[in-house]
Design an enzyme around this catalytic site. Structure first.
Site, PDB file in Angstrom:
ATOM      1  N   GLN A  32      44.434  32.949  38.403  1.00 13.51           N
ATOM      2  CA  GLN A  32      44.102  33.809  39.278  1.00 13.51           C
ATOM      3  C   GLN A  32      45.128  34.380  40.374  1.00 13.51           C
ATOM      4  OE1 GLN A  32      40.783  34.975  38.452  1.00 13.51           O
ATOM      5  NE2 GLN A  32      41.349  36.962  39.149  1.00 13.51           N
ATOM      6  N   LYS A  42      38.776  30.498  42.868  1.00 17.36           N
ATOM      7  CA  LYS A  42      37.785  30.688  41.732  1.00 17.36           C
ATOM      8  C   LYS A  42      36.690  29.667  42.363  1.00 17.36           C
ATOM      9  CE  LYS A  42      37.236  32.704  37.754  1.00 17.36           C
ATOM     10  NZ  LYS A  42      37.730  34.093  37.541  1.00 17.36           N
ATOM     11  N   GLY A  73      31.900  37.969  39.916  1.00 17.23           N
ATOM     12  CA  GLY A  73      31.293  37.532  38.840  1.00 17.23           C
ATOM     13  C   GLY A  73      32.084  37.065  37.902  1.00 17.23           C
ATOM     14  N   ASP A  74      31.610  36.018  36.877  1.00 14.68           N
ATOM     15  CA  ASP A  74      32.401  35.663  35.788  1.00 14.68           C
ATOM     16  C   ASP A  74      31.257  35.339  34.767  1.00 14.68           C
ATOM     17  OD1 ASP A  74      35.248  34.644  35.154  1.00 14.68           O
ATOM     18  OD2 ASP A  74      34.130  33.109  34.562  1.00 14.68           O
TER      19      ASP A  74
END
Length: 449
Positions: free
Chosen positions: A115, A130, A169-170
């Site tokens: 990321q 994360k 979100g993920d």
């Protein structure tokens, strides 16, 4: 020790292995980046002297916490929560939350490390982070998911803030989960701090095009790859892995641009539809009915379901892996190359194994790494933060136009960086070198941090 890493960087990689035993996905992500940086540190030896690599491989903060909650039967359940705040030199930590049984600390660290560079490539002021939990929302009632999310946020809220850390979100975390998390944050803090979470609903601070952004951005990047190589995108056969949010909206954008998606998948197998995937039916099956992909074939005479099969066996010009990490291995890569695939662009995070990436390079298949290709999701999250900060709301068309512009800019930056190092067409090198140098220069400007 990996042969792909320059000798000058081997010590840094050994330290990563020593300090993070057993975290194989994290090791893989670090190896992939360090494998590109040999030419960079040769040109800029001060990165070695200042030990930027070692600093960057160590997260600024790792948070692990217990998440107790009560299920509908009244039984107390215990899950583990994570937030890895990896790098804040470019802006507040930014990255999603993943709720899935496979989530371990190493999973979150690999995602957070990726990321950093993905967010840097967007050109927007966001750092890398994360988080997530080993909680599985599948099969749980809305009430159970709400209670879990409230317990999760009760611990996490103290680490968040629109200028500190902004989750999204993920996998396993959609608008429903973001709503429960945001509600609990607001309740605890007594503040309507809209920019503290992204992926919100449109009625309460969310951004138009955020749902579509990762899938759309993946296809925009693939389109730029095709254009740069002089290969037509329109009329191409495309295969997409997965059938979740990223895959669905990648399929939608491929069809808008004149391509035809022949196949998609889930963990049970894949479907092939020679007439092209019927997007309305797929959305009904996966988003509304929440059924397995076989239900698509049952409702569509032109489709067939292959149980437990490998979607990459379907011949295509463009392959878009949009499911999960390490889903496309060396054998699948050989099949794609033998079938004439010209472009592979990663819609998911690290879906191609190192062996697969080597096969693509040897076969001359253009390969776009996830940190560049799927940056559209986090880019649009940053646009949501902009709207929240200015108390504004943009139209879908304006937001998508900004998204397309950002993806074109990322592509140009990756290509230009690769060419500057005499590595034309090497998207992996270009993405890693461009993202790393931006973060490294910012770190050095701020002293020993």
């Amino acid at each position: 020790m990996s042969d792909s890493i320059d000798p000058a960087l081997q010590h840094a990689y050994r330290e990563v292995l020593r300090r993070n035993p057993g975290e194989h996905e994290f090791h893989q992500a670090v190896e992939e980046v360090l494998g590109s940086l040999g030419p960079v540190v040769k040109r800029h030896p001060h990165y070695l002297a200042e030990r930027v690599i070692e600093r960057l491989c160590e997260p600024e903060r790792q948070i692990i916490f217990r998440v107790p909650w009560t299920d509908d039967a009244g039984q107390v359940q215990i899950n583990r929560g994570f937030r890895v705040e990896y790098s804040s030199v470019l802006g507040p930590y930014k990255g999603g939350l993943r709720f899935h049984p496979s989530v371990l600390l190493g999973t979150v660290k690999f995602l957070g490390f990726e990321q950093i560079f993905k967010n840097a490539l967007t050109g927007l002021p966001i750092g890398g982070g994360k988080g997530g939990s080993d909680f599985d929302p599948k099969g749980r009632s809305d009430a159970e998911i709400m209670r879990f999310c409230q317990s999760f946020m009760t611990e996490l809220y103290r680490h968040l803030g629109e200028y500190t850390d902004v989750p999204a979100g993920d996998i396993g975390v959609g608008t429903r989960e973001i709503g429960y998390l945001f509600g609990q944050y607001k309740r605890i803090t007594n503040r309507y701090e809209g920019g503290v979470l992204t992926g919100k609903g449109l009625a309460w601070g969310g951004s138009q095009a955020r749902t579509e952004a990762t899938g759309y951005g993946t296809v925009y990047f693939a389109q730029e790859m095709a254009r740069h190589a002089g290969v037509g995108f329109e009329g191409n056969d495309v295969v997409v892995s997965g059938s979740g949010n990223v895959a669905i909206y990648a399929i939608e954008k491929v069809h808008e641009l004149g391509g035809k998606v022949l196949a998609c998948s889930d963990s049970s197998g894949y479907v092939v539809d020679e007439q092209g995937i019927d997007l309305d039916l797929l959305k009904d099956v996966k988003e509304h009915r929440r059924e397995r992909i076989a239900a698509y074939a049952e409702a569509r005479p032109s489709a067939r379901f292959v149980e437990g099969g490998r979607v990459w066996d379907v011949p295509c010009h463009v392959a878009l892996p949009c499911a999960t990490q390490n889903e496309l291995d060396e054998d699948a890569a050989r099949v794609l190359a033998a079938n004439g695939t010209e472009i592979v662009a990663e819609g998911a995070n690290m879906p191609c194994t190192p062996g697969a990436v080597r096969v693509f390079a040897e076969a001359g298949v253009l390969f776009g790494p996830g940190k560049a290709v799927n940056a559209g999701g986090v880019a649009t999250s940053a646009l949501e933060m902009q709207q929240n900060a200015s108390r504004d709301s943009w139209t879908f068309e304006h937001t998508e136009e900004r998204l397309a512009e950002i993806m074109r800019r990322i592509h140009e930056r990756v290509v230009t960086t690769a060419e500057d190092y005499d590595r034309p067409g090497d998207y992996v090198f270009g993405a890693n070198a461009a993202g790393f140098t931006q973060v490294a220069d910012a770190m050095l400007a701020m002293g020993v941090i």
